[in-house]
Motif scaffolding. Structure first.
Motif, short mmCIF file in Angstrom:
data_model
loop_
_atom_site.label_atom_id
_atom_site.label_comp_id
_atom_site.label_asym_id
_atom_site.label_seq_id
_atom_site.Cartn_x
_atom_site.Cartn_y
_atom_site.Cartn_z
N LYS A 36 -13.99 36.97 15.54
CA LYS A 36 -13.08 37.49 14.51
C LYS A 36 -12.30 36.33 13.89
O LYS A 36 -11.83 35.44 14.61
CB LYS A 36 -12.09 38.47 15.15
N ILE A 79 -15.13 50.11 15.51
CA ILE A 79 -13.68 50.14 15.68
C ILE A 79 -13.21 51.55 15.35
O ILE A 79 -13.43 52.05 14.25
CB ILE A 79 -12.95 49.13 14.76
N THR A 82 -9.24 52.36 13.27
CA THR A 82 -8.87 51.04 12.76
C THR A 82 -7.36 50.95 12.56
O THR A 82 -6.67 51.94 12.34
CB THR A 82 -9.56 50.76 11.43
N ASP A 86 -6.64 44.83 12.08
CA ASP A 86 -8.08 44.63 12.24
C ASP A 86 -8.69 43.98 10.99
O ASP A 86 -9.87 43.61 11.00
CB ASP A 86 -8.79 45.95 12.53
#
Lengths: 116, 114
Positions: A36, A79, A82, A86
């Motif tokens: 990420k 996810i 969310t 994020d």
């Protein structure tokens, strides 16, 4: 060289919705990763995956996150739900494993996720 | 805490010059240091890597110099070409088998002007 494909390249969703990021890894690779990257920050390890199981996950890999690769198809990051934090670019990577004294990761071009 | 730091954040050199990108790390247990090159719209791609037992790794115009005592390394790009314009990421890991987590720096954007 070997290519990792990520679909879609951009995704915009409303907070609280579910999102699935798809990754088509290099065909003969066995190990899969998600990283990420928040805008302006470094890429950070989220999770690695082998033989249908999570090997290791970081503290960034929240309970709302899950990964799977059903029947050798896409490697996915889901996810649900969310949250605003994020929002980031998510990079998928794959590798053959530790060969020749090193493990080479092949990265996709990322999916930019925007949570509104 | 950021494990890997890069400097400068951006660098511009003229074609033919040597570009030097610096990297430092916190964890003395890190053993494997790859540099990744990323062009716009693409994913990072491994460029060159070094293990902590070596102090230098060369591959064509790209050379890594490694100083274990100071926990620093640098990537030298000699005879820089406009096609080298990209973002370069320094990374580090324990290098102990499969699944080694890479710790990345924030990247350095290199521009090579013709």
């Amino acid at each position: 060289g070997p290519k990792v494909l990520q679909i879609p390249s951009h995704q915009i969703i409303d907070m609280g919705q579910m999102v699935t990021l798809n990754c088509d890894p290099v065909s003969n690779h066995l190990y899969f990763y998600w990283y990420k990257q928040i805008l302006g920050q470094q890429m950070e390890f989220l999770v690695n995956f082998y033989n249908g199981k999570v090997m290791e996950k970081s503290k960034l890999f929240k309970d709302q996150f899950s990964v799977e690769r059903p029947d050798g198809s896409y490697f996915t990051l889901k996810i649900q739900p969310t949250a605003l934090e994020d929002s980031a670019v998510y990079f998928c990577a794959s590798s053959l494993g530790f060969t020749g004294g090193a493990e080479t990761l092949y990265f996709g071009s990322g999916t930019r996720l925007t949570v509104l | 805490q950021q494990q890997v730091r890069q400097s400068p954040q951006s660098l511009t050199v003229w074609e033919g010059e040597t570009a030097i990108l610096n990297c430092s790390y916190e964890n003395s247990a890190f053993d494997y240091f790859p540099w990744y090159q990323q062009f716009p719209g693409e994913g990072p791609a491994l460029l060159i890597a070094i293990r902590s037992v070596s102090d230098k790794k060369e591959d064509g115009r790209f050379t890594i110099f490694f100083n274990k005592r100071e926990k620093k390394l640098s990537l030298h790009i000699t005879d820089s070409q406009p096609g080298d314009s990209a973002t370069y990421f320094c990374a580090a890991s324990l290098g102990q088998g499969t699944g080694s987590k890479l710790s990345f720096g924030k990247g350095a954007k290199l521009t090579v002007s013709p």
